[in-house]
Design a protein around this motif. Structure first.
Motif, PDB file in Angstrom:
ATOM      1  N   SER A  41      -0.718  -1.565  -7.411  1.00 42.22           N
ATOM      2  CA  SER A  41       0.170  -1.037  -6.385  1.00 42.22           C
ATOM      3  C   SER A  41      -0.725  -0.556  -5.248  1.00 42.22           C
ATOM      4  O   SER A  41      -1.932  -0.773  -5.258  1.00 42.22           O
ATOM      5  CB  SER A  41       1.012   0.098  -6.971  1.00 42.22           C
ATOM      6  N   CYS A  42      -0.158   0.112  -4.303  1.00 39.48           N
ATOM      7  CA  CYS A  42      -0.894   0.534  -3.114  1.00 39.48           C
ATOM      8  C   CYS A  42      -2.146   1.331  -3.473  1.00 39.48           C
ATOM      9  O   CYS A  42      -2.098   2.250  -4.287  1.00 39.48           O
ATOM     10  CB  CYS A  42       0.021   1.381  -2.227  1.00 39.48           C
ATOM     11  N   LEU A  43      -3.260   0.970  -2.845  1.00 45.04           N
ATOM     12  CA  LEU A  43      -4.525   1.676  -3.046  1.00 45.04           C
ATOM     13  C   LEU A  43      -4.752   2.740  -1.966  1.00 45.04           C
ATOM     14  O   LEU A  43      -5.809   3.345  -1.904  1.00 45.04           O
ATOM     15  CB  LEU A  43      -5.689   0.678  -3.062  1.00 45.04           C
ATOM     16  N   GLY A  44      -3.753   2.932  -1.097  1.00 41.01           N
ATOM     17  CA  GLY A  44      -3.812   4.016  -0.123  1.00 41.01           C
ATOM     18  C   GLY A  44      -4.636   3.739   1.117  1.00 41.01           C
ATOM     19  O   GLY A  44      -5.012   4.665   1.823  1.00 41.01           O
ATOM     20  N   GLN A  45      -4.916   2.475   1.395  1.00 40.33           N
ATOM     21  CA  GLN A  45      -5.732   2.133   2.560  1.00 40.33           C
ATOM     22  C   GLN A  45      -5.001   1.118   3.445  1.00 40.33           C
ATOM     23  O   GLN A  45      -5.593   0.159   3.938  1.00 40.33           O
ATOM     24  CB  GLN A  45      -7.087   1.571   2.103  1.00 40.33           C
ATOM     25  N   CYS A  46      -3.716   1.332   3.634  1.00 44.36           N
ATOM     26  CA  CYS A  46      -2.861   0.394   4.377  1.00 44.36           C
ATOM     27  C   CYS A  46      -3.435   0.078   5.752  1.00 44.36           C
ATOM     28  O   CYS A  46      -3.987   0.949   6.423  1.00 44.36           O
ATOM     29  CB  CYS A  46      -1.461   0.966   4.519  1.00 44.36           C
TER      30      CYS A  46
END
Length: 101
Positions: A41-46
Motif C-alpha cells: 500500500s502507500c509508502l507515504g512518498q506520493c
C-alpha cells in the motif's frame, strides 16, 4: 539466521498512475527465490513514484521505471550494491558524510 530480504513496490493510486504495476511485474521476473517481492500500500512518498523499498536495509528507490528494474535486481539484490544514481535523495543524500570512529 539472516532476516529475509523483501522488496516493497507501492501500488497506491499515485504510483500506479506512474507505472508501478509494470515495475512490480518486471521485478517479479528478475529476482531470485531468496528475495520476497511484494505489492504494498502507500509508502507515504506520493508524487515521487513509483516507489520501491528494499528491506531490511531500508534502501529507497524513487521514480523507478520498468526498464530500470534489471539494474536494481542485478546490482543491488544479487550483488549487494545499491544503484546510487536511482536512490531516493530524501533518505539517501548524495553527499552523506562518512562516519568515523
Amino acid at each position: 539466521m539472516s532476516v529475509p530480504r523483501r522488496v516493497l513496490v507501492c501500488q497506491n493510486k499515485s504510483c500506479q498512475k506512474q507505472g508501478a504495476t509494470k515495475v512490480l511485474a518486471a521485478l517479479q521476473t528478475q529476482t531470485t527465490s531468496d528475495v520476497q517481492v511484494e505489492a504494498s500500500s502507500c509508502l507515504g512518498q506520493c508524487g515521487n513514484g513509483p516507489m520501491m523499498l528494499v528491506l531490511p536495509e531500508e534502501v529507497w528507490y524513487c521514480r523507478v521505471q520498468p526498464d530500470e528494474v534489471g539494474a536494481i535486481a542485478e546490482r543491488h539484490l544479487k550483488q549487494g550494491n545499491p544503484v546510487k544514481g536511482m536512490l531516493y535523495r530524501k533518505f539517501h543524500p548524495a553527499d552523506q558524510p562518512k562516519q568515523s570512529k
